[in-house]
Design an enzyme around this catalytic site. Structure first.
Site, PDB file in Angstrom:
ATOM      1  N   VAL A  61       2.884  25.329 -17.440  1.00  0.00           N
ATOM      2  CA  VAL A  61       4.103  25.216 -18.249  1.00  0.00           C
ATOM      3  C   VAL A  61       4.104  26.140 -19.461  1.00  0.00           C
ATOM      4  O   VAL A  61       5.137  26.295 -20.116  1.00  0.00           O
ATOM      5  CB  VAL A  61       4.341  23.762 -18.737  1.00  0.00           C
ATOM      6  N   TYR A  62       2.981  26.734 -19.789  1.00  0.00           N
ATOM      7  CA  TYR A  62       2.945  27.616 -20.956  1.00  0.00           C
ATOM      8  C   TYR A  62       3.752  28.879 -20.659  1.00  0.00           C
ATOM      9  O   TYR A  62       3.419  29.665 -19.782  1.00  0.00           O
ATOM     10  CB  TYR A  62       1.514  28.009 -21.304  1.00  0.00           C
ATOM     11  N   SER A  63       4.833  29.039 -21.415  1.00  0.00           N
ATOM     12  CA  SER A  63       5.729  30.192 -21.243  1.00  0.00           C
ATOM     13  C   SER A  63       6.177  30.345 -19.790  1.00  0.00           C
ATOM     14  O   SER A  63       6.270  31.458 -19.262  1.00  0.00           O
ATOM     15  CB  SER A  63       5.054  31.485 -21.739  1.00  0.00           C
ATOM     16  N   ASP A  64       6.475  29.221 -19.148  1.00  0.00           N
ATOM     17  CA  ASP A  64       6.986  29.231 -17.766  1.00  0.00           C
ATOM     18  C   ASP A  64       6.083  30.033 -16.828  1.00  0.00           C
ATOM     19  O   ASP A  64       6.561  30.772 -15.960  1.00  0.00           O
ATOM     20  CB  ASP A  64       8.407  29.802 -17.716  1.00  0.00           C
ATOM     21  N   GLY A  65       4.777  29.883 -17.005  1.00  0.00           N
ATOM     22  CA  GLY A  65       3.824  30.571 -16.141  1.00  0.00           C
ATOM     23  C   GLY A  65       3.373  31.918 -16.659  1.00  0.00           C
ATOM     24  O   GLY A  65       2.395  32.488 -16.152  1.00  0.00           O
TER      25      GLY A  65
END
Length: 344
Positions: A61-65
């Protein structure tokens, strides 16, 4: 760099690890954390490895991958020199299959992380949240399959309540499935809730703490003090509501003591706050984040020295708060320590 065993496992991790939440810069929350690109990330990885920091943590989920993608680029060509930790279970999209820890979700999540990271195995895979809608036996069986397939090597959890972690460990023991050897938790001088239930559980069950936000969501940088406004460049302006709550008076009291100890030791406020955590029971590794080389090098200065007993006691006293029920009656009577000896 000191290396410690991760819980009751055979995996040794550095006392300080690197949190890659600042990599990528996609989305409102993560762009406020940082927007480190692959070239910048490679330099931060270079500095980390030179200092003995070999564990790098990220999540789908960090920066949408994008955090995984940037980290994968930064470690390209030196996979055998690093340990990778990533996480899944939080929502990554609007669909019913985009969240949770069901079998199909976990398999897809691991495959996606492997692709973005550019690797064929993950050293430590952690569930980013407890999925109350999926039987723990299904979750653990899926993780077992992924371990047997060689796609992940160790498993852990993140942000679990005590009963959730213990239920999972008990099911693992009953069915001969992988045990969580790590619990990624929030723990800092201005957030000591971990100590009341999760720390004794971790000591009893052999689960190592992987500490996130050790500087209290950016509050223990040395730039926030009583009677002064937030610095213009603080990310708290944009992210405070998303982080753990902190009582202002507790924060100021802790910072006062940190300032005094900084004057005594010649160390910085963040270095002292990080070093205090490294003295705590069950802590296997403390994750440091950095948006630039200067921040990283300062945080790396938290190791190689120790606070003395008096300094630790002063920090303990300044950061102490009344615990929640069912702990506070005995704590107030002074019986808690006698009934629950401190972990060692």
């Amino acid at each position: 760099m000191e290396y410690r065993r991760l819980g009751a496992s055979g995996l040794q991790v550095p006392a300080l690890s690197f949190g890659a939440g600042t990599f990528g810069g996609r989305g409102e929350l993560f762009s406020a954390w940082g927007d480190t690109d692959a070239q910048q990330a490679r330099r931060l990885v270079d500095i980390s490895l030179e200092a003995g920091v070999t564990l790098f943590d990220t999540a789908d989920v960090y920066s949408d991958g994008a955090s995984e993608e940037v980290l994968g680029e930064a470690i390209r060509g030196r996979r055998d020199s690093v340990l990778i930790s990533t996480k899944a279970s939080l929502p990554t999209g609007p669909g019913p299959a985009d969240a949770g820890s069901g079998r199909s979700r976990l398999i897809r999540a691991v495959e996606g992380s492997l692709r973005r990271l550019g690797t064929d195995y993950i050293d430590l895979f952690q569930l980013h949240a407890f999925d109350a809608g999926t039987p723990v036996e299904e979750v653990l069986a899926a993780l077992d399959d992924l371990v047997r397939a060689g796609k992940i090597r160790y498993v852990g959890a993140s942000n679990f309540a005590g009963w959730q972690l213990m239920k999972s460990l008990a099911a693992a023991d009953k069915h001969g499935l992988p045990r969580y050897v790590a619990h990624q938790v929030y723990y800092s001088l201005v957030g000591r809730d971990y100590e009341w239930e999760l720390m004794p559980l971790a000591q009893d069950q052999g689960v190592g703490a992987v500490v996130w936000s050790p500087l209290g969501w950016g509050r223990l940088t040395g730039k926030i003090r009583r009677g002064e406004p937030l610095p213009a460049g603080s990310r708290l302006h944009q992210t405070a509501a998303a982080g753990p709550p902190v009582d202002d008076e507790v924060l100021y009291d802790v910072v006062d003591v940190l300032d005094d100890i900084a004057a005594e030791t010649g160390r910085t406020v963040p270095q002292i706050a990080l070093n205090w955590l490294l003295t705590r029971p069950t802590v296997a590794t403390v994750m440091i984040g950095a948006r630039n080389e200067e921040q990283l090098r300062q945080n790396l200065g938290a190791v190689g020295w120790t606070l003395d007993a008096d300094q630790i006691a002063r920090l303990d006293k300044a950061s102490a708060v009344t615990p929640p029920y069912p702990y506070y009656p005995y704590y107030r009577l002074g019986d808690f320590t006698r009934l629950n000896p401190p972990a060692v």
